[in-house]
Design a protein around this motif. Structure first.
Motif, short mmCIF file in Angstrom:
data_model
loop_
_atom_site.label_atom_id
_atom_site.label_comp_id
_atom_site.label_asym_id
_atom_site.label_seq_id
_atom_site.Cartn_x
_atom_site.Cartn_y
_atom_site.Cartn_z
N ILE A 188 0.83 -1.21 0.00
CA ILE A 188 0.00 0.00 0.00
C ILE A 188 0.86 1.26 0.00
CG2 ILE A 188 -1.85 1.25 1.17
CD1 ILE A 188 -2.55 -1.41 2.55
N VAL A 189 1.90 1.28 0.82
CA VAL A 189 2.68 2.50 0.98
C VAL A 189 3.95 2.46 0.13
CG1 VAL A 189 3.81 4.04 2.61
CG2 VAL A 189 1.81 2.70 3.32
N GLY A 190 4.70 1.34 0.22
CA GLY A 190 5.96 1.24 -0.51
C GLY A 190 5.73 1.40 -2.01
N THR A 191 4.74 0.67 -2.52
CA THR A 191 4.28 0.87 -3.91
C THR A 191 2.79 1.08 -3.75
OG1 THR A 191 3.90 -1.49 -4.07
CG2 THR A 191 6.02 -0.65 -4.88
N ASN A 192 2.01 0.90 -4.79
CA ASN A 192 0.57 0.91 -4.54
C ASN A 192 -0.11 -0.29 -5.15
OD1 ASN A 192 0.85 1.64 -7.14
ND2 ASN A 192 -0.67 3.28 -7.10
N VAL A 193 0.68 -1.38 -5.31
CA VAL A 193 0.13 -2.61 -5.85
C VAL A 193 0.75 -3.80 -5.14
CG1 VAL A 193 -0.30 -1.78 -8.20
CG2 VAL A 193 1.95 -2.68 -7.59
N TYR A 194 0.07 -4.95 -5.25
CA TYR A 194 0.73 -6.21 -4.93
C TYR A 194 1.55 -6.58 -6.15
CZ TYR A 194 1.34 -11.22 -5.51
OH TYR A 194 1.87 -12.45 -5.79
N ARG A 195 2.79 -6.97 -5.93
CA ARG A 195 3.60 -7.43 -7.05
C ARG A 195 4.37 -8.66 -6.61
NH1 ARG A 195 7.11 -3.06 -8.11
NH2 ARG A 195 5.42 -1.93 -9.10
N GLU A 196 4.46 -9.63 -7.52
CA GLU A 196 5.16 -10.86 -7.17
C GLU A 196 6.62 -10.55 -6.80
OE1 GLU A 196 4.28 -14.24 -9.82
OE2 GLU A 196 6.39 -14.76 -9.62
N GLY A 197 7.11 -11.19 -5.77
CA GLY A 197 8.51 -11.00 -5.37
C GLY A 197 8.77 -9.70 -4.65
N GLN A 198 7.68 -9.03 -4.26
CA GLN A 198 7.78 -7.72 -3.64
C GLN A 198 8.53 -7.74 -2.30
OE1 GLN A 198 3.79 -6.40 -3.04
NE2 GLN A 198 4.30 -4.28 -3.51
N THR A 199 8.44 -8.84 -1.59
CA THR A 199 9.06 -8.86 -0.26
C THR A 199 10.58 -8.94 -0.34
OG1 THR A 199 8.83 -11.25 -0.20
CG2 THR A 199 7.09 -9.98 0.83
N ALA A 200 11.09 -9.55 -1.41
CA ALA A 200 12.53 -9.57 -1.66
C ALA A 200 13.35 -9.93 -0.43
CB ALA A 200 12.98 -8.22 -2.22
N GLY A 201 12.92 -10.94 0.29
CA GLY A 201 13.72 -11.41 1.43
C GLY A 201 13.64 -10.55 2.66
N ARG A 202 12.67 -9.61 2.71
CA ARG A 202 12.61 -8.73 3.89
C ARG A 202 12.25 -9.49 5.16
NH1 ARG A 202 11.02 -5.22 -0.01
NH2 ARG A 202 12.09 -3.23 -0.13
N GLY A 203 11.56 -10.61 5.01
CA GLY A 203 11.28 -11.43 6.19
C GLY A 203 12.57 -11.87 6.86
N TYR A 204 13.54 -12.25 6.01
CA TYR A 204 14.82 -12.70 6.55
C TYR A 204 15.59 -11.52 7.16
CZ TYR A 204 13.89 -16.86 3.76
OH TYR A 204 13.32 -17.98 3.22
N ILE A 205 15.52 -10.36 6.47
CA ILE A 205 16.20 -9.19 7.03
C ILE A 205 15.57 -8.83 8.37
CG2 ILE A 205 17.06 -6.87 6.56
CD1 ILE A 205 16.48 -7.26 3.68
#
Lengths: 370, 508, 407
Positions: free
Chosen positions: C267-284
Motif C-alpha cells: 500500500i505505501v511502498g508501492t501501490n500494488v501487490y507485485r510478485e517478489g515484492q518482499t525480496a527477502g525482507r522477512g529474513y532481514i
C-alpha cells in the motif's frame, strides 16, 4: 515378506503426504470451479511426452544435486539453507573460469566442475567456521551469506570486466566454448538433449550412498546426527565433523548450477535460476535424505514443474503445483514425525511380545522413573 | 486424634513402570510442622514417591492424605492448591528472567492490565524477610549461584502459600556453607509451622536436621526412626538403607599383576566457573586388577570417567601402558584398547534409532570387525553382533531392530558385550549391571571376572555397594571430587563404605 | 523496589548514542563531501524502508520470545502483500490492512499447528511455509488479478493511498537548516525533519506496535507467560502455565505483524501487490531481531539502520563512498573500545576490517553500490561473531517442547 513390510514402512509417510496434498489441491481447484479430473489428466498427458520427459530428467538432475547437498547436512542435524548462495557463487565462478581461460575443452569442463565444488565448499566453510569457532547457528549465517553472495555476484558481473554483455541488456560471464559444454545426448526425444550432468548426478548419488553407508566417515557423520553425545563418547570430534559435513554439503551444492550452466545456458547471467536451494530442502525432506528417495522426490518435483506448464493454457494457474509442493513438504514432515513415534512404540511392543514370558524383568532401578 | 496431626499420610502406595516396580506398599506419615527426612540408596524409589506426592506422576495403587483428607492429584497444580510445593533437584528456573519474574510466574499480581511488580515484590520481600531468604529480586537468574537459585525455588513455593515443602536432594549441589544456610532457613520455616519433607542420602546431614527419618529400600519403606528420641547413628541408618539380602558377587582369588596399565597423576577437571569437580586425584590400575570407586552420585565420578576417555578437558597426566595419553583424543584412546561402559547408556552408548548391528560398531568403528581402513565391513559386524547377542543373552528377535526397542537390561548386555570385544586392555565401567535382571547380572559379573583373570584392568563405578565390594581388588572413596579414603574389599562392609561415602565416618 | 534500569537512565543512554551517532555521521558527511548522507529525503526514505523490516522483526520477537524460531516470516509477509493487494483495489486501503493481517495470521496459525502441536522442527516448517506462501499467492494472484482492471498475472490493480502526514512548520525550516551544511547541527536537523516529512499512517501504527509490544511482553502477566514459554517451558508448565496456548497466541501475532509488513509494501511502498515484492525482507527482519537482541528497541534501531543504508543506495550511488567511510569510522571506533576493554583479538580483527574499508574509501574513485547491498547482512554476521556474548536469545528458542516430556 519382511522386505515388503519394510518398503511399506518407508513409503507410508510420503504416500500419506502426497495423498493429502492431492486432496487439498483438488479442493482448491474445485473451489475455483476447475474440472479436477481434466486438470490432472492434462498434466499427465503433457508430462509424459518425450519432450517433457527429457525436460523432467534435466530438471530433476539439478534438483537431485541440490537435495543431496542439503541431505548431507541433515544427516548430522545441520541445516544448510545456504545452498542458494553456494551454487550461485560457484556457478558464476565456474562460468567465468571456463569462459575466460583457454584450455582444451574436456579439461575446461573438469576444471569448471572442480572450481564450482571448491567455491561451494568455501562459501559453506564460512558458515562452518562461524558455527564451530563462534557458535553461530548455520541457519542464520547461511541466510546472511546467501544475500552477501547475491551482492558479490552482482558486483562481479555488473562492475568488473569478468562480466560481458552476452545478450542484449543481459550481462553474464563469457560464453563457454563448445568443447567444454556438457550439452548431453538426445536419448528420449530427438530434439531435446538429456544433460550430460544427468550421469554425473547419478554418480553423485551412488557416491553419497557409499560414503554414508559403507565408510567410517559416513558412520561418524550419521552417528553425530543420531546422538551427538554418543558420537562424542565413541571418539568423534564433533567440531571437525561439523566442518567436514558442511564442506561436503557445500561442494555438492557447488554443482547445482552446473547442469544448466554446462548444458543449456553456457553463461552465468543475472537471470540464472535462483531458487534451487529451497527446492533441494523440500526434496531432501520428502526423500528422507535417502539417495533413492531423493531421486523419486526430484522426479516428482520436476514432473509437477514441467507438466504444469500446460495448465496456464487451460486457464488454471500452474502455481497450483507450487501449492501442492508446499503442502507435500509440510505434511510429509508431520507424517514422518508421527510415523517415527509410532514405529518406536510398535517396535518396543513387538520385541516385548516376541519375548513375552521369557523373563519378567523386574528390578527397582531408577531408570523407569525418569 | 492422631490423624489430624499428620500433614501428609501415604498409604500403600504402589507405582509400576514397564518392567520395573518403582514403589511398592510405601507407607509414610509426616507430622505437621516437622522436618521429615526420607533416606535411601540411589534407585530406592524416593524420587518417584515425591513425584507422586507432588502430582507429577500418578500412583497405581494407594491413598494420599493431606491434612487428613484423601486426595487425588492429577497435576502439580492440584498439589499446589492444597499447599504442597516441591523444590526439584534440577532447578526449574528461567535464566533470562529476573528472580521476581521467576517467582511470580503463573500466579501474578495484577494492577489493571499491568503486572503489579511493586506489589509482588513487596509480598515476596515480606516472605523472604520472614524466613531470612533475601534475594536480589531484579537480578537475572543467570547471574546467580546455586545457593541463590535454590532460595528462589523455595520462595517460589512459599509465594504460592505452600505449607508442605518437599525438597529433593537439596544439598547435592551445594557447598558446605550453603548447606548451613539452607538448614538455618529450613529451621526458620519449621518454626513457622511449615512441614518439610527432605530427601537425601547424606546421613550426617539428615541426622542434623530431621525430626523423623524414614528409610526406603528397593522401592518400599523399611522403617522410621526418631533421632530426637531414639539414639540413632549414621551406621544404623546405613545398615537399614543397604540391607543385606542382595546376592553378593563372590570374591575370587586375586589376579592382580605388577604391570601398571593405567597411572593417573594429579588429574583435575574444572567447571567453567573454575570449581574443581575432580580435585587432583592420583591412582594406579594394574593388569588383572579391578579398582572400585565408591561414592554418592554427583561427587565427580562422571567427570573422572569423561576425563579418562578424553571427552572433557583435564589437567594432570594419564599414563596408559607405555603411552602418555594426557593429550590424546578420545578415538585414539579407544583404538589403543580402552573400553567404556558409560553411566547414561541411552545418551552415551547407543544410537537409539539405529539397528543393533550399527550399535555394535559404535566406539569401535575404526577397528575390525567393523571396518577395514576407510571402509566399513557390515557383514562381519553383523555376524559379530549375532555372536554378542548369543554370548551375552541379549533378548531380541533379530539384530536389525532399533536399539530403542530393547529393554534397558538387554541394551546393557549388548553394550557390555560390545565393550568386552576386541581385547581391551582397560575397561572403564559405570554401573555395569544397573537395571539388569538377576540372571544377566551374574553373567556380566562372570564376564568381568574372566576378563580380569585374562589380564584386563578395570575401573569400576557402581551404586551397588555389594557389587563394588564383591568385584573390586581395591576400593577408593570419592567425595566432592577427592579420594577421601581407601578400603580393603576383603574386610569392608557396605555399611562402613556407605558411611565413608556420605562423609559420616572413615573407612577401614 | 527500584528497577535497575530507570526510565530516565535509559532515556539518557539513548540520547547519548544519538549524540555519538549524529557526530559520526557529521564527520563522515564532511570528509566524504556527501550531503545526502544526512538529508531530510534520506532520513524520510530510511524510515519508510525500515517499517516493513522492523515489523517483520517485531513479528520475530513475538514468535521467538515464545520459543518458536520463525523463519516463515517471509512467507507470512508474502501472504500479507497479496491480501493487501486483493482487498485493497476492491475495498480500499483500510480493508487491505485488515486482510493482510488476517492472511499473515492464518499462515502463522498453520505454522503453529505444525510446530507446536505436532512438534516438527521449526526451521523445516518455516521453510515449508515460505514455499507454500509463495505458491498460494502466485496461484491466487493469477485468478484474482488477471482480469481485473489494471491488474496482471503477477500484479494487482492499484490500491488507493493511505493518509500520510507532513508537519511543514517543523519539517521545512529544519530542512533548510540541513542544507546549510553546518557541522552536527545540520545533520541533526536533517534527521529531525525526516521524522516529520510524509509519514505514513502505517508508520505511526508500527511505532505504536513497537511500544505496545514492549509493554505487553515486559509489563503484563500475559507477556511474562509468553516469555517464560520461550525461556523454560518445563518450568512454566510446572507452575500451571499452558505453554501451548501462549505459543499459539504469540506465533499468530507474529504472523499478523508480518502480514502488516506486507501491507505496508503493497500500500505505501508501492501501490500494488507485485510478485517478489518482499525480496527477502522477512529474513532481514529476522536479522534486525538478532541485531536488536530480541528486544523491540534494539530491533527498531536495527531496522532503521538497515533502512538508512538501503535509502542511501537507492537515492544516489555517490552516497556509497560516504557510507563506506561511515562504516570505517564506526568499525574503528568499536575496535578501539574493544581493545581498551581487553578484547584484543576481536578488536584487532574489527580494526583491520575498518582500516580496509577506510583505504577502500581513500583509494578508489567510486565505491560499488553492492557495498550497500551486502552491508546489512555483513553487519548482522559481524554482530553475531563479535558480540554473541552479550546477546541473550530466549533460552528455549527453537527447542521442540512436548507437553509432559522431560528435557
Amino acid at each position: 515378506m519382511t522386505k515388503i513390510r519394510k518398503l511399506l514402512d518407508v513409503l507410508t509417510a510420503p504416500m500419506l503426504a502426497i495423498t493429502f496434498s492431492l486432496i487439498v489441491t483438488a479442493l482448491i481447484l474445485a473451489a475455483f470451479g476447475a474440472n479436477i479430473f481434466e486438470v490432472f489428466s492434462k498434466m499427465y498427458d503433457y508430462g509424459t511426452s518425450t519432450r517433457s520427459l527429457t525436460l523432467i530428467t534435466n530438471t530433476a538432475t539439478t534438483y537431485y544435486l541440490s537435495a543431496v547437498a542439503v541431505a548431507i547436512g541433515f544427516k548430522m542435524n545441520i541445516f544448510n539453507i545456504g545452498v542458494n548462495g553456494q551454487y550461485r557463487l560457484a556457478a558464476m565462478t565456474a562460468g567465468a573460469v571456463a569462459g575466460w581461460i583457454s584450455m582444451p575443452g574436456p579439461l575446461a569442463a573438469v576444471v569448471a566442475i572442480l572450481v564450482a565444488m571448491f567455491i561451494g565448499a568455501l562459501w559453506a566453510g564460512v558458515a562452518a567456521w562461524l558455527k564451530v569457532a563462534r557458535g553461530i547457528s548455520e541457519v542464520i549465517s547461511t541466510i546472511m551469506l546467501n544475500f552477501i553472495a547475491i551482492g558479490i555476484i552482482s558486483y562481479v558481473i555488473v562492475q568488473t570486466n569478468i562480466g560481458t554483455e552476452v545478450k542484449v541488456n543481459v550481462r553474464g560471464t563469457p560464453k563457454i566454448q563448445e568443447g567444454a559444454r556438457l550439452a548431453g545426448y538426445a536419448l528420449i526425444d530427438p530434439k531435446v538433449k538429456i544433460y550430460g550432468f544427468f550421469f554425473i548426478a547419478i554418480a553423485v548419488g551412488i557416491i553419497y550412498w557409499v560414503v554414508l553407508n559403507r565408510t567410517r566417515f559416513g558412520y561418524d557423520l550419521r552417528a553425530s546426527g543420531l546422538s551427538p553425545s554418543a558420537a562424542t563418547a565413541s571418539g568423534v570430534n564433533s567440531k571437525r565433523m561439523t566442518i567436514y559435513a558442511m564442506l561436503a554439503s557445500g561442494a555438492i551444492a557447488g554443482l547445482v548450477g552446473l547442469p544448466d550452466l554446462l548444458g543449456k545456458e553456457f553463461s552465468y547471467t543475472l537471470n540464472f535460476p535462483a531458487n534451487y536451494g529451497f527446492t533441494g530442502i523440500a526434496i531432501a525432506l520428502l526423500g528422507r535424505n535417502n539417495p533413492i528417495g531423493i531421486a523419486f522426490g526430484a522426479l516428482l518435483w520436476a514432473f509437477l514443474d514441467v507438466s504444469s506448464q500446460i495448465l496456464d493454457l487451460e486457464g488454471v494457474p500452474r502455481e497450483i503445483v507450487t501449492i501442492m509442493q508446499g503442502v507435500i513438504v509440510l505434511s510429509v514432515v508431520v507424517a514422518y514425525e508421527l510415523v517415527r513415534r509410532n514405529r518406536v512404540k510398535t517396535q518396543q511392543q513387538n520385541v516385548g511380545k516376541a519375548l513375552a514370558g521369557a523373563h519378567a524383568n523386574v528390578s527397582t532401578s531408577s531408570e523407569g522413573s525418569k | 486424634m492422631s490423624e489430624t496431626l499428620n500433614a501428609v499420610e501415604l498409604v500403600d502406595i504402589c507405582k509400576r513402570f514397564p518392567g520395573v516396580v518403582a514403589n511398592s506398599n510405601v507407607n509414610l506419615k509426616v507430622r505437621k510442622g516437622s522436618a521429615h527426612a526420607i533416606v535411601g540408596e540411589n534407585g530406592a524409589g524416593k524420587s518417584t514417591l515425591m513425584k507422586i506426592l507432588y502430582g507429577m506422576q500418578k500412583a497405581d495403587e494407594g491413598k494420599i492424605l493431606v491434612d487428613g483428607k484423601a486426595l487425588v492429584f492429577e497435576s502439580p497444580s492440584d498439589a499446589i492448591n492444597v499447599g504442597v510445593g516441591m523444590v526439584h533437584q534440577h532447578f526449574m528456573l528461567a535464566d533470562n528472567l529476573t528472580v521476581l519474574e521467576n517467582i511470580i510466574l503463573g500466579s501474578e499480581l495484577k494492577k489493571g492490565v499491568k503486572l503489579d511488580f511493586a506489589g509482588a515484590a513487596k509480598q515476596v520481600t515480606d516472605i523472604a524477610k520472614r524466613y531470612r531468604l533475601e534475594l536480589p529480586l531484579n537480578e537475572y537468574v543467570s547471574e546467580l549461584g546455586v545457593g541463590d537459585r535454590q532460595r528462589i525455588e523455595i520462595l517460589k513455593v512459599l509465594y504460592r502459600g505452600a505449607n508442605i515443602l518437599i525438597l529433593d536432594e537439596p544439598t547435592a549441589v551445594l557447598v558446605p556453607h550453603e548447606v548451613d544456610e539452607l538448614f538455618r532457613a529450613l529451621g526458620d520455616l519449621k518454626s513457622e509451622g511449615i512441614t518439610i519433607i527432605f530427601i537425601s542420602h547424606k546421613l550426617d546431614e539428615v541426622l542434623e536436621i530431621a525430626d523423623e527419618i524414614t528409610v526406603m529400600r528397593a522401592g518400599t519403606t523399611v522403617g522410621s526412626v526418631n533421632p530426637k528420641i531414639q539414639n540413632v547413628t549414621a551406621q544404623d541408618l546405613a545398615e537399614m538403607m543397604v540391607g543385606s539380602e542382595l546376592p553378593t558377587p563372590a570374591t575370587t582369588e586375586s589376579t592382580v599383576t605388577n604391570n601398571a596399565v593405567l597411572v593417573v597423576n594429579d588429574l583435575a577437571v574444572h567447571t567453567e566457573s573454575g570449581k574443581a569437580i575432580v580435585d587432583h586425584v592420583s591412582f594406579k590400575i594394574h593388569a588383572g586388577e579391578i579398582v572400585g570407586i565408591a561414592g554418592v552420585e554427583g561427587n565427580g565420578q562422571s567427570e573422572l570417567l569423561d576425563a579418562l576417555l578424553g571427552i572433557v578437558k583435564s589437567s594432570g597426566t594419564v599414563q596408559f601402558l607405555e603411552h602418555n595419553i594426557s593429550n590424546w583424543p578420545t578415538r585414539k584412546r579407544r583404538e589403543h584398547g580402552i573400553a567404556y561402559i558409560p553411566e547414561d547408556r541411552q545418551r552415551q552408548a547407543l544410537l537409539l534409532e539405529a539397528p543393533l548391528w550399527e550399535n555394535r560398531m559404535l566406539g569401535h568403528q575404526t577397528l575390525p570387525p567393523n571396518s577395514k581402513g576407510f571402509w566399513l565391513t557390515p557383514a562381519s559386524a553383523k555376524s559379530d553382533t549375532q555372536r554378542i547377542v548369543n554370548e551375552y543373552d541379549v533378548r531380541t528377535p533379530n539384530i536389525d531392530v532399533f536399539a530403542s526397542a530393547l529393554s534397558g537390561g538387554n541394551q546393557q548386555k549388548l553394550i557390555v558385550g560390545r565393550e568386552m570385544s576386541g581385547n581391551p586392555k582397560l575397561l572403564i565401567a559405570a554401573h555395569p549391571t544397573r537395571g539388569v535382571d538377576v540372571g544377566a547380572q551374574a553373567a556380566i559379573w562372570d564376564h568381568l571376572r574372566a576378563a580380569r583373570a585374562a589380564g584386563l584392568a578395570v575401573l569400576l563405578i557402581s551404586a551397588d555397594l555389594d557389587e563394588l565390594i564383591g568385584l573390586s581388588d581395591s576400593l577408593k572413596v570419592i567425595l566432592r571430587g577427592k579420594f577421601v579414603a581407601d578400603a580393603d574389599p576383603t574386610t569392608v562392609t557396605p555399611q562402613i563404605l556407605g558411611n565413608a561415602m556420605t562423609g559420616a565416618g572413615a573407612a577401614a | 523496589m527500584a528497577r535497575i534500569t530507570l526510565p530516565q537512565a535509559k532515556f539518557v543512554r539513548i540520547l547519548f548514542f544519538l549524540l555519538i551517532g549524529v557526530t559520526t555521521l557529521s564527520l563522515a558527511r564532511t570528509f566524504a563531501d556527501s550531503g545526502d548522507l544526512s538529508s531530510t529525503g534520506t532520513f524520510g526514505a530510511a524510515i519508510g524502508l525500515a517499517v516493513p523490516i522492523g515489523l517483520a522483526g517485531l513479528g520475530g520477537i513475538w514468535s521467538e520470545r515464545s520459543g518458536v524460531a520463525n523463519i516463515g516470516l517471509e512467507g507470512m509477509m508474502i501472504l500479507g502483500t497479496f491480501g493487501a493487494g486483493w482487498a485493497g483495489w476492491q475495498w480500499g486501503p483500510w480493508v487491505a490492512i485488515a486482510a493482510a493481517v488476517t492472511y499473515g495470521a492464518l499462515g502463522a496459525l498453520i505454522f503453529a499447528i505444525v510446530t507446536v502441536s505436532f512438534g516438527v522442527d521449526q526451521i523445516i516448517a518455516g521453510t515449508a511455509i515460505n514455499i507454500l506462501g509463495l505458491g498460494l499467492t502466485q496461484f491466487l494472484a493469477k485468478l484474482a488479478f488477471e482480469n481485473a482492471p489494471g491488474g496482471g498475472q503477477t500484479q494487482s490493480p492499484p490500491v488507493s493511498a493511505l493518509p500520510s502526514f507532513t508537519i511543514t512548520e517543523i519539517s521545512e525550516p529544519l530542512s533548510a537548516l540541513q542544507k546549510e551544511g553546518i557541522f552536527f547541527i545540520s545533520d541533526a536537523a536533517g534527521l529531525l525533519s525526516g521524522l516529520f516529512y510524509q509519514v505514513s499512517i502505517i508508520t505511526l501504527i508500527a511505532i505504536a506496535l513497537f511500544i505496545l509490544t514492549a509493554f505487553i511482553l515486559w509489563k503484563t502477566s500475559f507477556g511474562l507467560r509468553v516469555r517464560s514459554a520461550g525461556e523454560n517451558p518445563w518450568a512454566a508448565e510446572s507452575l500451571g502455565v499452558s505453554v501451548y496456548k501462549y505459543k499459539y497466541i504469540a506465533v499468530t501475532i507474529s504472523g499478523a505483524l508480518a502480514g502488516l509488513a506486507g501491507a505496508y509494501l503493497a500500500i505505501v511502498g508501492t501501490n500494488v501487490y507485485r510478485e517478489g515484492q518482499t525480496a527477502g525482507r522477512g529474513y532481514i527482519g529476522l536479522a534486525t531481531m538478532i541485531f536488536g537482541n530480541w528486544r523491540p528497541g534494539g530491533t527498531a534501531a536495527g531496522a532503521t539502520i538497515f533502512g538508512y543504508i538501503n535509502a542511501l543506495q537507492l537515492r544516489d550511488e555517490s552516497n556509497i563512498g560516504g557510507l563506506t567511510l561511515l562504516g570505517a569510522i564506526i568499525l574503528i571506533g568499536i575496535a578501539v573500545l574493544m581493545v581498551a576493554r581487553g578484547m584484543r583479538g576481536t578488536g584487532a580483527a574489527l580494526g583491520l576490517l575498518g582500516a580496509a574499508l577506510m583505504s577502500a574509501f581513500l583509494f578508489t574513485t567510486k565505491m560499488p553500490t553492492e557495498v550497500a547491498l551486502v552491508a546489512p547482512y555483513v553487519t548482522t554476521l559481524l554482530v553475531l561473531a563479535t558480540a554473541s556474548q552479550s546477546l541473550r536469545p530466549p533460552a528455549a528458542d527453537g527447542v521442540i517442547y512436548r507437553r509432559g516430556e522431560s528435557h
